[in-house]
Design an enzyme around this catalytic site. Structure first.
Site, PDB file in Angstrom:
ATOM      1  N   ASN A  42       0.832  -1.200   0.000  1.00  0.00           N
ATOM      2  CA  ASN A  42       0.000   0.000   0.000  1.00  0.00           C
ATOM      3  C   ASN A  42       0.870   1.254   0.000  1.00  0.00           C
ATOM      4  O   ASN A  42       1.961   1.282   0.579  1.00  0.00           O
ATOM      5  CB  ASN A  42      -1.016   0.001   1.154  1.00  0.00           C
ATOM      6  CG  ASN A  42      -0.450  -0.297   2.506  1.00  0.00           C
ATOM      7  OD1 ASN A  42       0.585  -0.938   2.642  1.00  0.00           O
ATOM      8  ND2 ASN A  42      -1.129   0.153   3.535  1.00  0.00           N
ATOM      9  N   GLU A  44       0.326   5.183   0.759  1.00  0.00           N
ATOM     10  CA  GLU A  44      -0.609   6.177   1.298  1.00  0.00           C
ATOM     11  C   GLU A  44      -0.206   7.594   0.896  1.00  0.00           C
ATOM     12  O   GLU A  44       0.866   7.815   0.312  1.00  0.00           O
ATOM     13  CB  GLU A  44      -0.681   6.029   2.825  1.00  0.00           C
ATOM     14  CG  GLU A  44      -1.232   4.662   3.210  1.00  0.00           C
ATOM     15  CD  GLU A  44      -1.537   4.506   4.679  1.00  0.00           C
ATOM     16  OE1 GLU A  44      -1.051   5.321   5.507  1.00  0.00           O
ATOM     17  OE2 GLU A  44      -2.267   3.551   5.011  1.00  0.00           O
ATOM     18  N   CYS A  53      -4.156   0.793  -2.640  1.00  0.00           N
ATOM     19  CA  CYS A  53      -4.007  -0.475  -1.919  1.00  0.00           C
ATOM     20  C   CYS A  53      -2.927  -1.347  -2.558  1.00  0.00           C
ATOM     21  O   CYS A  53      -2.639  -1.245  -3.762  1.00  0.00           O
ATOM     22  CB  CYS A  53      -5.311  -1.251  -1.926  1.00  0.00           C
ATOM     23  SG  CYS A  53      -6.667  -0.431  -1.083  1.00  0.00           S
ATOM     24  N   GLU A  55      -3.041  -4.386  -3.431  1.00  0.00           N
ATOM     25  CA  GLU A  55      -3.551  -5.216  -4.531  1.00  0.00           C
ATOM     26  C   GLU A  55      -3.474  -4.469  -5.858  1.00  0.00           C
ATOM     27  O   GLU A  55      -3.040  -5.009  -6.877  1.00  0.00           O
ATOM     28  CB  GLU A  55      -5.019  -5.595  -4.263  1.00  0.00           C
ATOM     29  CG  GLU A  55      -5.222  -6.473  -3.052  1.00  0.00           C
ATOM     30  CD  GLU A  55      -5.484  -5.689  -1.780  1.00  0.00           C
ATOM     31  OE1 GLU A  55      -4.840  -4.634  -1.556  1.00  0.00           O
ATOM     32  OE2 GLU A  55      -6.319  -6.146  -0.981  1.00  0.00           O
ATOM     33  N   CYS A  86     -10.622  -4.387  -0.336  1.00  0.00           N
ATOM     34  CA  CYS A  86     -11.722  -3.425  -0.417  1.00  0.00           C
ATOM     35  C   CYS A  86     -12.501  -3.634  -1.719  1.00  0.00           C
ATOM     36  O   CYS A  86     -12.044  -4.324  -2.649  1.00  0.00           O
ATOM     37  CB  CYS A  86     -11.193  -1.995  -0.321  1.00  0.00           C
ATOM     38  SG  CYS A  86     -10.398  -1.398  -1.821  1.00  0.00           S
ATOM     39  N   CYS A  89     -10.679  -2.718  -5.026  1.00  0.00           N
ATOM     40  CA  CYS A  89      -9.704  -3.723  -5.467  1.00  0.00           C
ATOM     41  C   CYS A  89     -10.395  -4.952  -6.043  1.00  0.00           C
ATOM     42  O   CYS A  89      -9.925  -5.540  -7.013  1.00  0.00           O
ATOM     43  CB  CYS A  89      -8.791  -4.121  -4.312  1.00  0.00           C
ATOM     44  SG  CYS A  89      -7.602  -2.825  -3.909  1.00  0.00           S
TER      45      CYS A  89
HETATM   46  N1  THU Z   1      -5.217  -1.685   2.416  1.00  0.00           N
HETATM   47  C1  THU Z   1      -4.653  -2.417   1.415  1.00  0.00           C
HETATM   48  O1  THU Z   1      -3.613  -2.044   0.865  1.00  0.00           O
HETATM   49  N2  THU Z   1      -5.264  -3.568   1.045  1.00  0.00           N
HETATM   50  C2  THU Z   1      -6.330  -4.112   1.691  1.00  0.00           C
HETATM   51  O2  THU Z   1      -6.798  -5.185   1.310  1.00  0.00           O
HETATM   52  C3  THU Z   1      -6.911  -3.430   2.842  1.00  0.00           C
HETATM   53  C4  THU Z   1      -6.464  -2.038   3.037  1.00  0.00           C
HETATM   54  C5  THU Z   1      -4.519  -0.481   2.887  1.00  0.00           C
HETATM   55  C6  THU Z   1      -5.097   0.823   2.477  1.00  0.00           C
HETATM   56  C7  THU Z   1      -4.562   1.732   3.580  1.00  0.00           C
HETATM   57  O3  THU Z   1      -3.245   2.138   3.249  1.00  0.00           O
HETATM   58  C8  THU Z   1      -4.474   0.822   4.791  1.00  0.00           C
HETATM   59  O4  THU Z   1      -4.481  -0.502   4.273  1.00  0.00           O
HETATM   60  C9  THU Z   1      -5.581   1.002   5.792  1.00  0.00           C
HETATM   61  O5  THU Z   1      -6.824   0.836   5.198  1.00  0.00           O
END
Ligand code: THU
Length: 130
Positions: A42, A44, A53, A55, A86, A89
């Site tokens: 991920n 941010e 994300c 994925e 999510c 994704c």
């Molecule tokens: N996140 C992902 O990268 N993949 C997931 O399947 C769930 C959530 C990340 C997004 C954000 O940076 C952090 O997790 C919190 O939601």
């Protein structure tokens, strides 16, 4: 390619997570039809909604390398219950027909079919039937 090896690739990618806001690191690893692995973490942003994300980073990386035959995806995080992708994704996975999805934490791995995670993903969009 063994599932365990794909999951290990996801853990390795998680090390690179950029998650200063949520402090929640996620890793993903994607297998292509010809046996290559692409990973993601991920990423941010101070403007939280711009976060990508793990994925979608993995999928974008594969597509940028010319790969569109994508078969299975592993997602890992250090959670009590295996992390679950999510909705955004799931829709992007559907775009590329990623049918098998492995969700893992440090203790267990669970496998889902994408059609269970996101039923009727294409129905009605741009007149696509299912
Ligand atoms: N996140 C992902 O990268 N993949 C997931 O399947 C769930 C959530 C990340 C997004 C954000 O940076 C952090 O997790 C919190 O939601």
């Amino acid at each position: 390619m063994e599932i365990a090896s794909l999951i290990q690739s996801a853990w390795d990618a998680r090390e690179n997570a950029y998650a200063p806001y949520s402090k929640f690191a996620v890793g993903a690893a994607l297998l292509t039809g010809d046996g290559r692995v692409f990973t993601g973490c991920n990423v941010e942003n101070l403007s939280y909604g711009l976060t990508i994300c793990a994925e979608r980073v993995a999928i974008g990386s594969a597509v940028a390398a010319g790969m569109k035959n994508l078969t299975m995806l592993a997602v890992v995080a250090d959670t009590d219950v295996p992390v679950s992708p999510c909705g955004a994704c799931r829709q992007v996975m559907a775009e590329f027909g990623i049918e098998r999805v492995f969700l893992a934490n440090r203790m267990q791995t669970i496998e889902f079919e994408l059609s269970d995670l996101l039923p009727r993903a294409a129905a009605g969009i741009l007149n696509r039937a299912e």
